[in-house]
Design an enzyme around this catalytic site. Sequence first.
Site, PDB file in Angstrom:
ATOM      1  CG  ASP A 159      66.864  38.620  -6.623  1.00 27.09           C
ATOM      2  OD1 ASP A 159      67.522  37.797  -5.947  1.00 27.09           O
ATOM      3  OD2 ASP A 159      65.798  39.129  -6.205  1.00 27.09           O
ATOM      4  CG  HIS A 160      69.550  40.500  -4.222  1.00 33.84           C
ATOM      5  ND1 HIS A 160      69.537  39.967  -2.937  1.00 33.84           N
ATOM      6  CD2 HIS A 160      68.258  40.770  -4.509  1.00 33.84           C
ATOM      7  CE1 HIS A 160      68.293  39.930  -2.492  1.00 33.84           C
ATOM      8  NE2 HIS A 160      67.496  40.405  -3.432  1.00 33.84           N
ATOM      9  CB  SER A 219      64.012  41.808  -4.872  1.00 32.98           C
ATOM     10  OG  SER A 219      64.612  40.942  -3.934  1.00 32.98           O
ATOM     11  CG  HIS A 273      65.984  40.605   4.344  1.00 37.47           C
ATOM     12  ND1 HIS A 273      67.011  41.519   4.227  1.00 37.47           N
ATOM     13  CD2 HIS A 273      65.401  40.572   3.118  1.00 37.47           C
ATOM     14  CE1 HIS A 273      67.043  41.992   3.004  1.00 37.47           C
ATOM     15  NE2 HIS A 273      66.080  41.431   2.301  1.00 37.47           N
ATOM     16  CG  ASP A 320      65.883  38.824  -0.159  1.00 28.93           C
ATOM     17  OD1 ASP A 320      66.993  39.220   0.241  1.00 28.93           O
ATOM     18  OD2 ASP A 320      64.948  39.589  -0.413  1.00 28.93           O
ATOM     19  CG  HIS A 331      62.962  49.596   0.360  1.00 31.58           C
ATOM     20  ND1 HIS A 331      61.806  49.144  -0.244  1.00 31.58           N
ATOM     21  CD2 HIS A 331      63.602  48.496   0.820  1.00 31.58           C
ATOM     22  CE1 HIS A 331      61.756  47.820  -0.137  1.00 31.58           C
ATOM     23  NE2 HIS A 331      62.831  47.406   0.494  1.00 31.58           N
TER      24      HIS A 331
END
Length: 514
Positions: A444-445, A64, A407, A403, A125
């Site tokens: 975004d993905h 993101s 997850h 998203d 991350h």
Amino acid sequence: MTTTKRPIALLILDGWGYRENTHMNAVYHANTPVLDRLNAQYAHGLISGSGLDVGLPDGQMGNSEVGHINLGSGRIVYQELTRISKAIADHEFEQNPALCDAVDAAVKTGGAVHIMGLLSPGGVHSHEEHIEAMCRMAVARGATKVYLHAFLDGRDTPPRSAKSSLSHFDDLFTTLGHGRIASIIGRYFAMDRDNRWDRVSQAYDLITQGKSKFQYDNAVTALEAAYSRDENDEFVSSSAITDANGQVATLQDGDALIFMNFRADRARQITRSFINPEFDGFARAVTPKVNFVTLTEYAADIKAPIAYPSDNLVNTLGEVLQNRGRTQLRISETEKYAHVTFFFNGGKEEPFNGEDRILINSPKVATYDLQPEMSSTELTDKLVAAIESTKYDVIICNYPNGDMVGHTGNFDAAVKACEAVDACIGRVVEALAKVGGECIITADHGNAEQMTDETTGQAHTAHTSELVPFVFVGRDATIDKGGKLSDVAPTILHLMGESIPAEMTGKPLIHVKE
């Protein structure tokens, strides 16, 4: 006199990719009549949001932060993962002034070097190769007390995959002759970004005092015990790891504390708990005076040495709109608010002139599969009102559902999440039609389009490298093939009849038929 605007809306469906394989594909199996109709009626295609196309290593899944930086800047932005990995390969990392100063100060006073971060090969991350380089550098500079505080992933990696990482670092410290894993805890606690301070406090107490729910003499043993409690990596309870004498590591005045996450949004809260004198998120039993270093810049108000400061991005979409007297709105839920503001603006915290922002609180649930629609109805209420106000030239909106629910690995919930977003899009498109507005729908993905790992059979909770949708709900038009996220900002300016600044190297994808 108020000028009536005919807005262009950019709807970012977070974690919404396109995948040919329909097995456990929540996007495919969801009932999405609105998007089905729009795809049949309007120009549409697929664009890339991963790998080299967004400034990541070849094949690396998008995320993101990276996605929104590329969307907003209109150029491929060299990402921190790539940048830091290159610095390690070129041996520049081991000479980084901020890192060297912190290590040297601790060594000089006989203090410890504490290294914390997401111990993961996920690359979203952090990357464990960066953490390894930091451990090696600390020992090479004379540190004999090196303590690794490992946050476990299971979100950008398979849910139970941390064992290999922990084993590798046990072997690494044996090889180095110094250092050890001092604690493990799931990222659910250490990397919260929704002001759930009760979670963050557990990580803080673990690192500062060695205070934990569980105590073991080995990190792998601690992980296996967590699995026996039915805790996946992401949710591992605070576990202190003792040394040969049964002692836990604690954070003392004069120690170095180096945070090895390169992505900002989930690094901010725990960082503030360590360095902000006025911090009031929870009661801190101890506040050791440490040399705290962040790997990258997390926020303008976080005052700590930064190993790799951000590149200054100029002439992002937000800045161009400001400079040309245009109005803009950014709107999302808590979970993706930083993405449509800070990241979309190229890492700038302050709004541009003419930029309004609306934050909708994400629901307070333990995991979003418990409420897959999240706050999408309230978000859409505000978005529709903003469209109908005709105040804005450009509106940027992120729907987090694909998203955030993707997850969790819960397929049925991810299907419901997609269906909730589809219904919201219907309302948005209807509102835009009333005021003569247009909209681009993209992502975004990927994430929700793959809910199971075909190899392991485990739930697939990570992002994907799939292409993402690109739909233009507006005038009759054609869409170029081979587009990427960095083409979106130039496309918006092109649709507005605005010139595209030289810094934007992306190309307009939409060509309106005359």
